[in-house]
Design a protein around this motif. Structure first.
Motif, PDB file in Angstrom:
ATOM      1  N   LEU A  31      37.999  27.274  51.493  1.00 24.88           N
ATOM      2  CA  LEU A  31      36.778  28.245  51.966  1.00 24.88           C
ATOM      3  C   LEU A  31      35.465  27.426  52.229  1.00 24.88           C
ATOM      4  O   LEU A  31      34.645  27.989  52.670  1.00 24.88           O
ATOM      5  N   GLY A  32      35.599  26.372  51.435  1.00 22.74           N
ATOM      6  CA  GLY A  32      34.308  25.733  51.546  1.00 22.74           C
ATOM      7  C   GLY A  32      33.361  26.242  50.115  1.00 22.74           C
ATOM      8  O   GLY A  32      33.557  27.249  49.830  1.00 22.74           O
ATOM      9  N   GLU A  33      32.476  25.081  49.636  1.00 17.08           N
ATOM     10  CA  GLU A  33      31.911  25.422  48.415  1.00 17.08           C
ATOM     11  C   GLU A  33      30.815  26.552  48.443  1.00 17.08           C
ATOM     12  O   GLU A  33      30.815  27.536  47.636  1.00 17.08           O
ATOM     13  N   LYS A  34      30.144  26.746  49.787  1.00 18.47           N
ATOM     14  CA  LYS A  34      29.072  27.698  49.984  1.00 18.47           C
ATOM     15  C   LYS A  34      29.932  29.137  49.893  1.00 18.47           C
ATOM     16  O   LYS A  34      29.497  29.878  49.194  1.00 18.47           O
ATOM     17  N   VAL A  35      31.133  29.327  50.764  1.00 15.91           N
ATOM     18  CA  VAL A  35      31.616  30.688  50.793  1.00 15.91           C
ATOM     19  C   VAL A  35      32.177  30.887  49.466  1.00 15.91           C
ATOM     20  O   VAL A  35      32.227  32.085  49.001  1.00 15.91           O
ATOM     21  N   TRP A  36      32.874  30.002  48.761  1.00 20.28           N
ATOM     22  CA  TRP A  36      33.424  30.177  47.577  1.00 20.28           C
ATOM     23  C   TRP A  36      32.592  30.649  46.480  1.00 20.28           C
ATOM     24  O   TRP A  36      32.553  31.553  45.561  1.00 20.28           O
ATOM     25  N   GLU A  37      31.242  30.085  46.348  1.00 18.92           N
ATOM     26  CA  GLU A  37      30.053  30.500  45.522  1.00 18.92           C
ATOM     27  C   GLU A  37      29.970  31.956  45.869  1.00 18.92           C
ATOM     28  O   GLU A  37      29.605  32.667  44.982  1.00 18.92           O
ATOM     29  N   GLU A 199      41.298  44.436  52.108  1.00 19.62           N
ATOM     30  CA  GLU A 199      40.657  43.899  53.075  1.00 19.62           C
ATOM     31  C   GLU A 199      39.637  42.989  52.890  1.00 19.62           C
ATOM     32  O   GLU A 199      39.476  41.734  53.951  1.00 19.62           O
ATOM     33  N   TYR A 200      38.865  43.100  52.059  1.00 18.04           N
ATOM     34  CA  TYR A 200      38.132  42.053  51.560  1.00 18.04           C
ATOM     35  C   TYR A 200      38.553  40.547  51.509  1.00 18.04           C
ATOM     36  O   TYR A 200      37.965  39.600  51.972  1.00 18.04           O
ATOM     37  N   HIS A 201      39.667  40.799  50.615  1.00 23.15           N
ATOM     38  CA  HIS A 201      40.517  39.448  50.551  1.00 23.15           C
ATOM     39  C   HIS A 201      41.129  38.853  51.662  1.00 23.15           C
ATOM     40  O   HIS A 201      41.034  37.570  51.887  1.00 23.15           O
ATOM     41  N   GLN A 202      41.520  39.978  52.513  1.00 21.30           N
ATOM     42  CA  GLN A 202      42.240  39.351  53.735  1.00 21.30           C
ATOM     43  C   GLN A 202      41.040  38.740  54.574  1.00 21.30           C
ATOM     44  O   GLN A 202      41.511  37.821  55.565  1.00 21.30           O
ATOM     45  N   LEU A 203      39.914  39.148  54.741  1.00 22.45           N
ATOM     46  CA  LEU A 203      39.044  38.724  55.633  1.00 22.45           C
ATOM     47  C   LEU A 203      38.201  37.568  55.081  1.00 22.45           C
ATOM     48  O   LEU A 203      37.474  36.665  55.836  1.00 22.45           O
ATOM     49  N   LEU A 204      38.440  37.200  53.750  1.00 19.65           N
ATOM     50  CA  LEU A 204      37.545  36.075  53.013  1.00 19.65           C
ATOM     51  C   LEU A 204      37.729  34.800  53.634  1.00 19.65           C
ATOM     52  O   LEU A 204      36.596  34.061  54.065  1.00 19.65           O
ATOM     53  N   PRO A 205      38.944  34.361  54.422  1.00 18.19           N
ATOM     54  CA  PRO A 205      38.995  32.936  55.026  1.00 18.19           C
ATOM     55  C   PRO A 205      38.529  33.250  56.352  1.00 18.19           C
ATOM     56  O   PRO A 205      38.062  32.143  56.990  1.00 18.19           O
ATOM     57  N   PHE A 206      38.029  34.514  56.892  1.00 20.23           N
ATOM     58  CA  PHE A 206      37.647  34.608  58.233  1.00 20.23           C
ATOM     59  C   PHE A 206      36.240  35.122  58.006  1.00 20.23           C
ATOM     60  O   PHE A 206      35.709  35.909  59.058  1.00 20.23           O
ATOM     61  N   CYS A 207      35.353  34.921  56.979  1.00 19.20           N
ATOM     62  CA  CYS A 207      34.278  35.778  56.778  1.00 19.20           C
ATOM     63  C   CYS A 207      33.251  35.451  57.850  1.00 19.20           C
ATOM     64  O   CYS A 207      32.517  36.004  58.062  1.00 19.20           O
ATOM     65  N   ASN A 208      33.297  34.154  58.252  1.00 19.18           N
ATOM     66  CA  ASN A 208      32.027  33.968  59.448  1.00 19.18           C
ATOM     67  C   ASN A 208      32.637  34.675  60.759  1.00 19.18           C
ATOM     68  O   ASN A 208      31.778  34.939  61.497  1.00 19.18           O
ATOM     69  N   LYS A 209      33.691  34.655  61.166  1.00 15.85           N
ATOM     70  CA  LYS A 209      34.175  35.227  62.234  1.00 15.85           C
ATOM     71  C   LYS A 209      34.145  36.697  62.337  1.00 15.85           C
ATOM     72  O   LYS A 209      34.015  37.441  63.266  1.00 15.85           O
ATOM     73  N   LYS A 210      34.233  37.461  61.073  1.00 19.49           N
ATOM     74  CA  LYS A 210      34.340  38.566  60.959  1.00 19.49           C
ATOM     75  C   LYS A 210      33.013  39.079  60.014  1.00 19.49           C
ATOM     76  O   LYS A 210      33.234  39.872  59.228  1.00 19.49           O
ATOM     77  N   LYS A 211      31.903  38.484  60.500  1.00 19.01           N
ATOM     78  CA  LYS A 211      30.895  38.658  59.539  1.00 19.01           C
ATOM     79  C   LYS A 211      30.309  40.031  58.903  1.00 19.01           C
ATOM     80  O   LYS A 211      30.260  40.444  57.950  1.00 19.01           O
ATOM     81  N   LYS A 212      30.344  40.929  60.323  1.00 17.30           N
ATOM     82  CA  LYS A 212      29.554  42.235  59.981  1.00 17.30           C
ATOM     83  C   LYS A 212      30.532  43.102  59.063  1.00 17.30           C
ATOM     84  O   LYS A 212      30.312  43.660  58.097  1.00 17.30           O
TER      85      LYS A 212
END
Length: 227
Positions: A31-37, A199-212
């Motif tokens: 996920l990258g350090e920023k998203v993980w934090e 749903e939160y967990h499923q979107l976590l890897p795509f949080c930037n694409k599904k930001k809203k």
């Protein structure tokens, strides 16, 4: 009527024991350090809302059913204290409830829990990519069966141990599907929506694409419990 507070939970690293270190490494890598934090901050805030909810209700004699809990009495208490000492928000809360008079109940079958944990350990600890892939495929083949067996066992334990007019609370991972397996005479109060947590967990890897949508779910997870 029997009543059960249903708490779908998000595991923290401290809940995962020997898996913790490797899961954190994998989280940062994928996920990258920023998203993980940011994810860790959301999970911490989620648990604060759960703790706040339980601070406002009477829990004396309430029975506690806990994801992964294979013991009770002194053994169970030792497991909870160990988890709380390691920093588990879930176990800190369970220990608080026990200190206020709630009763911990053996919830899971040891062999089923160990089988799943051993397979997950193989995925995270094997050194080579081929070994990891083989371990992953082995786990994938049995994952649904193990989850179903665990759900059936947990539902059976609740049915056997929650007496007439007694109150209970179940802390269970959001990917478990237990509500439909519980007896109809148990009134369930779900304090967070398990579907939204999944749903939160499923979107976590795509949080930037599904930001809203991701931000909406994060806000829901960290909002005050309203039941």
């Amino acid at each position: 009527m029997r009543t059960l507070i249903y708490v779908p939970i998000i595991h923290t690293s401290a809940d995962l024991g020997s898996l913790s270190k490797n899961v954190s490494k994998m989280g940062i890598k994928e996920l990258g350090e920023k998203v993980w934090e940011e994810h860790l901050i959301t999970v911490d805030a989620f648990w604060r809302t759960i703790v706040d909810y339980f601070e406002g209700i009477e829990v004396k004699d309430m029975k506690i059913y806990q994801d992964g809990m294979v013991g009770e009495d002194d053994v169970g208490k030792l497991m909870v204290e160990s988890g709380a000492l390691a920093g588990s928000k879930n176990h800190e809360l369970v220990l608080n409830l026990m200190n206020r008079g709630a009763l911990l109940v053996k919830t899971e079958d040891y062999k089923l829990v160990k089988d799943e944990r051993d397979k997950l350990l193989s995925i995270t600890e094997d050194k080579s990519l081929i070994q990891k892939l083989i371990a992953f495929l082995k786990y994938k083949m049995v994952k649904d069966r193990l989850l179903k067996q665990r759900n059936e066992y947990i539902a059976g334990r609740i049915d056997k141990t929650l007496g007439p007019d007694e109150r209970g609370v179940l802390f269970i991972g959001a990917y478990h599907n237990l509500k439909c397996r519980l007896p109809k005479d148990i009134r369930i109060t779900e304090i967070k929506d398990a579907d939204k947590i999944r749903e939160y967990h499923q979107l976590l890897p795509f949080c930037n694409k599904k930001k809203k949508r991701f931000e909406e779910l994060s806000k829901y997870l960290t909002s005050r419990v309203e039941v």
